[in-house]
Each structure stands twice: as structure tokens, then as C-alpha cells.
Design an enzyme around this catalytic site. Structure first.
Site, PDB file in Angstrom:
ATOM      1  N   LYS A  77      -1.123   4.362  -4.267  1.00 26.97           N
ATOM      2  CA  LYS A  77      -0.290   3.148  -4.348  1.00 26.97           C
ATOM      3  C   LYS A  77      -0.411   2.511  -5.728  1.00 26.97           C
ATOM      4  O   LYS A  77       0.558   1.991  -6.269  1.00 26.97           O
ATOM      5  CB  LYS A  77      -0.692   2.131  -3.268  1.00 26.97           C
ATOM      6  CG  LYS A  77      -0.383   2.584  -1.858  1.00 26.97           C
ATOM      7  CD  LYS A  77       1.076   2.337  -1.477  1.00 26.97           C
ATOM      8  CE  LYS A  77       1.359   2.735  -0.064  1.00 26.97           C
ATOM      9  NZ  LYS A  77       2.523   3.522   0.188  1.00 26.97           N
ATOM     10  N   LYS A 116       7.185  14.327  -0.547  1.00 25.84           N
ATOM     11  CA  LYS A 116       7.442  14.035   0.866  1.00 25.84           C
ATOM     12  C   LYS A 116       8.532  12.978   0.972  1.00 25.84           C
ATOM     13  O   LYS A 116       8.716  12.152   0.069  1.00 25.84           O
ATOM     14  CB  LYS A 116       6.167  13.592   1.575  1.00 25.84           C
ATOM     15  CG  LYS A 116       5.686  12.208   1.250  1.00 25.84           C
ATOM     16  CD  LYS A 116       4.693  11.731   2.310  1.00 25.84           C
ATOM     17  CE  LYS A 116       4.610  10.215   2.264  1.00 25.84           C
ATOM     18  NZ  LYS A 116       4.171   9.566   3.445  1.00 25.84           N
ATOM     19  N   LYS A 122       9.642   6.139   1.896  1.00 24.45           N
ATOM     20  CA  LYS A 122      10.424   4.919   1.649  1.00 24.45           C
ATOM     21  C   LYS A 122      10.469   4.593   0.163  1.00 24.45           C
ATOM     22  O   LYS A 122      11.393   3.942  -0.299  1.00 24.45           O
ATOM     23  CB  LYS A 122       9.788   3.742   2.388  1.00 24.45           C
ATOM     24  CG  LYS A 122       9.942   3.819   3.876  1.00 24.45           C
ATOM     25  CD  LYS A 122       9.017   2.818   4.551  1.00 24.45           C
ATOM     26  CE  LYS A 122       8.776   3.198   5.993  1.00 24.45           C
ATOM     27  NZ  LYS A 122       7.406   2.871   6.437  1.00 24.45           N
TER      28      LYS A 122
HETATM   29  P1  ADP Z   1       6.305   6.009   3.696  1.00 32.39           P
HETATM   30  O1  ADP Z   1       5.481   7.102   3.079  1.00 32.39           O
HETATM   31  O2  ADP Z   1       7.727   6.377   3.795  1.00 32.39           O
HETATM   32  O3  ADP Z   1       6.084   4.674   3.019  1.00 32.39           O
HETATM   33  P2  ADP Z   1       4.504   5.105   5.703  1.00 32.39           P
HETATM   34  O4  ADP Z   1       3.386   5.239   4.734  1.00 32.39           O
HETATM   35  O5  ADP Z   1       4.873   3.733   6.166  1.00 32.39           O
HETATM   36  O6  ADP Z   1       5.800   5.844   5.171  1.00 32.39           O
HETATM   37  O7  ADP Z   1       4.157   6.031   6.957  1.00 32.39           O
HETATM   38  C1  ADP Z   1       4.290   5.680   8.315  1.00 32.39           C
HETATM   39  C2  ADP Z   1       3.840   6.863   9.148  1.00 32.39           C
HETATM   40  O8  ADP Z   1       4.770   7.959   9.035  1.00 32.39           O
HETATM   41  C3  ADP Z   1       2.482   7.433   8.726  1.00 32.39           C
HETATM   42  O9  ADP Z   1       1.735   7.704   9.872  1.00 32.39           O
HETATM   43  C4  ADP Z   1       2.816   8.688   7.954  1.00 32.39           C
HETATM   44  O10 ADP Z   1       1.835   9.675   8.081  1.00 32.39           O
HETATM   45  C5  ADP Z   1       4.131   9.148   8.588  1.00 32.39           C
HETATM   46  N1  ADP Z   1       4.983   9.767   7.555  1.00 32.39           N
HETATM   47  C6  ADP Z   1       5.513   9.134   6.472  1.00 32.39           C
HETATM   48  N2  ADP Z   1       6.284   9.982   5.742  1.00 32.39           N
HETATM   49  C7  ADP Z   1       6.227  11.177   6.374  1.00 32.39           C
HETATM   50  C8  ADP Z   1       6.816  12.454   6.106  1.00 32.39           C
HETATM   51  N3  ADP Z   1       7.614  12.644   5.078  1.00 32.39           N
HETATM   52  N4  ADP Z   1       6.563  13.473   6.969  1.00 32.39           N
HETATM   53  C9  ADP Z   1       5.770  13.280   8.042  1.00 32.39           C
HETATM   54  N5  ADP Z   1       5.178  12.104   8.347  1.00 32.39           N
HETATM   55  C10 ADP Z   1       5.402  11.055   7.539  1.00 32.39           C
END
Ligand code: ADP
Ligand code: TRP
Length: 326
Positions: A114, A194, A197
Site C-alpha cells: 500500500k 491482479k 480496485k
Molecule cells: P482490491 O485488491 O481490489 O482492493 P480488496 O483488497 O478489498 O480488493 O480485497 C477484498 C477481498 O477480495 C480479499 O479477501 C482479497 O483476497 C479478494 N481479492 C481481491 N482481488 C482479488 C483477485 N483479483 N482475485 C481473487 N481474489 C481477490
């Protein structure tokens, strides 16, 4: 007594299909087995650890609650609440802070990622995993469904439980993670990253209209060649699309490939867009209906908080006693 599961959803933007397939889908499915006491909550305090616009946050929190309900969280079967409605969470996090080495927090992958992303290195971002441990141990969870990237945070939760039990007397179980093994949805515009958001261009959101889905899928990057095969090393972009197709339509990858023999990327992409849209159709309908009654959503969360608070205040008292405060 049934074992408890705890799962938190961080309201830091719209849910994309990576979040859905990597976590929420299976987490919410656990509720139907009726084998667990389920606690689901909106992790709004967690969402304050990153840059955000105060004028947009409450709408984002509301949207996440609506998403959770539309995805199937049933407040009659599960305890569904908002983290900040239960003052005990932040309170327990403080008590856990006092037994957590700062070195462990500074070594957390997500913390470092982050900061690299440009998030401010505030104490909240550093202490985030301790608050997560408090969320989980508050309800003495045995299992925690989370995405792969939360593994390290869960390990810290187990460390905190172990340290606490050893120092002050055993009250906490060491919760185990429930992961969707190896499932990582990649960004539509870059299969090396990956879906996240923080890279909105590569996301398929659960609230996207069928037209938006079609447009995004059509412009998703693909690899050279035109044949539909599953080869994550040579054709990582196509492998990602096949994974999405398979997971969203509950069809084995092999069968999708069979059905697309002799067909090119264009047809494949249109069928994929169609599969994603129809998988999300009932979600979209339910979402619209739930969002139209914001008072009811708020009431549901407050009722959930009342239930959660009973356990939370009991745990906090127990912890304070063990730590010598009472
Ligand atoms: P982002 O990475 O989009 O900000 P978050 O960190 O809020 O998403 O993740 C919320 C949940 O979704 C977590 O448990 C994370 O492991 C899962 N997650 C986020 N992105 C992915 C992805 N691309 N593939 C699989 N799981 C994901
Ligand atoms: N850190 C989790 C995420 O980013 C959200 C979360 C906060 C959580 N507290 C939790 C998940 C407790 C499970 C249990 O997705």
C-alpha cells in the site's frame, strides 16, 4: 455448539469479480450449510486506512451493505452488522496492540504494498491487521473465509491468539483460514496484475450493465493466435478469461474449450460476456430492490449490531479481566 465463522467486507470501492470469486462467493455460501454460526460485517474502520473522500465514504459503505445482502447474506441466518457500530472492536484492537511487536506489522506484505502504491504510512495502515485480529477473535471464530492475500493477516491473528492465551490464560481458539486455493483473477488489461480496485480499467464490476460487460470483455487484452486453449504460461490473458468464464458459469474449462473448437476470440469473448451478465442478472435485480429502501438496510445493520454486541461486550470484559484491568 456450532463453530463460528467471521468474515469482513472492506468498503473501499465497488466489488469486482475478483473480490466475488476470490472471497465473497464462497464466504456467503458457508451460511447455507447451517454448520456454522456466521458473522458478516462491513469493515468500515478498515476502509479509513487508505486515501478516501469523506463526502463519498458513507455512500460506499451503504453500497457495500446492499451488495452483501444482494449476494445472499441472510440476516435471519447470520449476524450482519457494521464494524463501527460495535465500539468493542477498536477497544479490543488497542488491547491486542499492547501484545503485538511492531516489527511484525512493519513486515506485512500488504502494508508495504500500500505504501508503494502511494498510500500514506499512517498508524492505522500499520495496525490494520491488529484490528482484523480483534474482529475475528471477538467472536472466537474457528474459521475465516478470506482471499489469498489475507493469509499473512490471518497468521498474525493466530499469533495474537497464541500469545494472549500463553500470557494471560486460554480464551481464544486459533482460527483457520478458508481460502479459495490459488484463485487469482487477473486484470482485463494486464494479465500480470491482479484485478484490483486500484486498477479500475481492468475490472469487471458486479454492478456493470450487460452492455458495459460486453464492451470491457471485447476490449480485454488477448494473446497472439486465435485458438481457444488453456495455457497460463504461453497465453496468460486467455487463461484468465477462461478462468472467469468457468467460475462465473460453473462450467469446467475443458467443456468451454470443447464448445469453442474452431471458433475465434470474438465469438469466445461475446459468449463470455453473456455468461458473466447472466450470472449477475439476479444479483442486479435484487440489488436494485434492496437499495430502494435505505432505511431498511440501516435497520437491518442496527439489529445485527445488537446481536453482535452481546458477544462482543462479553469477550471484552473477559479480556480486560485476564489482562488485569478489572
Ligand atoms: P482490491 O485488491 O481490489 O482492493 P480488496 O483488497 O478489498 O480488493 O480485497 C477484498 C477481498 O477480495 C480479499 O479477501 C482479497 O483476497 C479478494 N481479492 C481481491 N482481488 C482479488 C483477485 N483479483 N482475485 C481473487 N481474489 C481477490
Ligand atoms: N482485511 C480484509 C480484506 O481486506 C477485510 C477484513 C477486515 C476481514 N476484518 C476482517 C476479513 C475479519 C475477514 C475477517 O478483505
Amino acid at each position: 455448539m456450532k463453530p463460528t465463522i467471521v468474515s469482513g467486507l472492506k468498503p473501499s470501492g465497488k466489488l469486482h469479480i475478483g473480490n466475488y470469486l476470490g472471497m465473497t462467493k464462497q464466504s456467503i455460501a458457508l451460511q447455507s450449510s447451517e454448520e456454522f454460526n456466521c458473522y458478516y460485517f462491513i469493515a468500515d474502520y478498515h476502509a479509513l486506512t487508505q486515501k478516501y473522500k469523506p463526502s463519498e465514504k458513507s455512500a460506499e459503505i451503504f453500497d457495500m451493505a446492499v451488495d452483501a445482502l444482494a449476494l445472499g447474506i441472510d440476516p435471519k441466518k447470520s449476524v450482519f452488522f457494521m464494524q463501527s457500530d460495535i465500539l468493542e472492536h477498536a477497544n479490543l484492537a488497542w488491547l491486542f496492540d499492547c501484545i503485538t511487536p511492531t516489527g511484525k506489522l512493519q513486515g506485512m506484505i500488504e502494508f508495504r504494498e500500500k505504501i508503494e502504491e502511494g498510500q500514506p504510512a499512517n498508524a492505522g495502515l500499520l495496525n490494520y491487521p491488529v484490528l482484523m485480529a480483534a474482529d475475528i477473535l471477538m467472536y472466537k471464530a474457528s474459521f475465516v473465509p478470506v482471499g489469498e492475500d489475507q493469509r499473512q493477516h490471518l497468521e498474525l491473528t493466530r499469533d495474537i491468539a497464541r500469545t494472549f492465551n500463553k500470557k494471560f490464560g486460554k480464551i481464544f481458539p486459533e482460527p483457520k483460514g478458508i481460502f479459495v486455493e490459488g484463485l487469482r483473477v487477473k486484470s482485463l488489461d494486464n494479465p500480470k496484475k491482479k484485478m484490483s480496485k486500484s486498477l479500475p480499467k481492468g475490472c469487471l464490476y458486479l454492478t456493470d450493465s450487460p452492455e458495459a460487460i460486453k464492451k470491457k470483455v471485447r476490449s480485454a487484452v488477448t494473446d497472439s493466435g486465435n485458438e481457444i486453449i488453456f495455457d497460463p504460461d504461453k497465453k496468460p490473458a486467455l487463461a484468465n478469461l477462461l478462468l472467469i468464464y468457468s467460475e462465473m458459469s460453473d462450467t469446467p474449462i475443458k467443456e468451454i474449450i470443447e464448445n469453442h473448437k474452431g471458433k475465434g476470440y470474438k465469438e469466445f469473448k461475446d459468449n463470455l460476456a453473456e455468461a458473466v451478465s447472466s450470472a449477475l442478472a439476479s444479483f442486479r435485480e435484487k440489488r436494485k430492490e434492496i437499495a430502494s429502501d435505505s432505511k431498511k438496510v440501516r435497520k437491518t445493520l442496527l439489529e445485527g449490531a445488537e446481536k453482535a454486541r452481546v458477544t462482543a461486550s462479553k469477550t471484552l470484559q473477559e479480556v480486560k479481566k485476564k489482562m488485569g484491568l478489572i
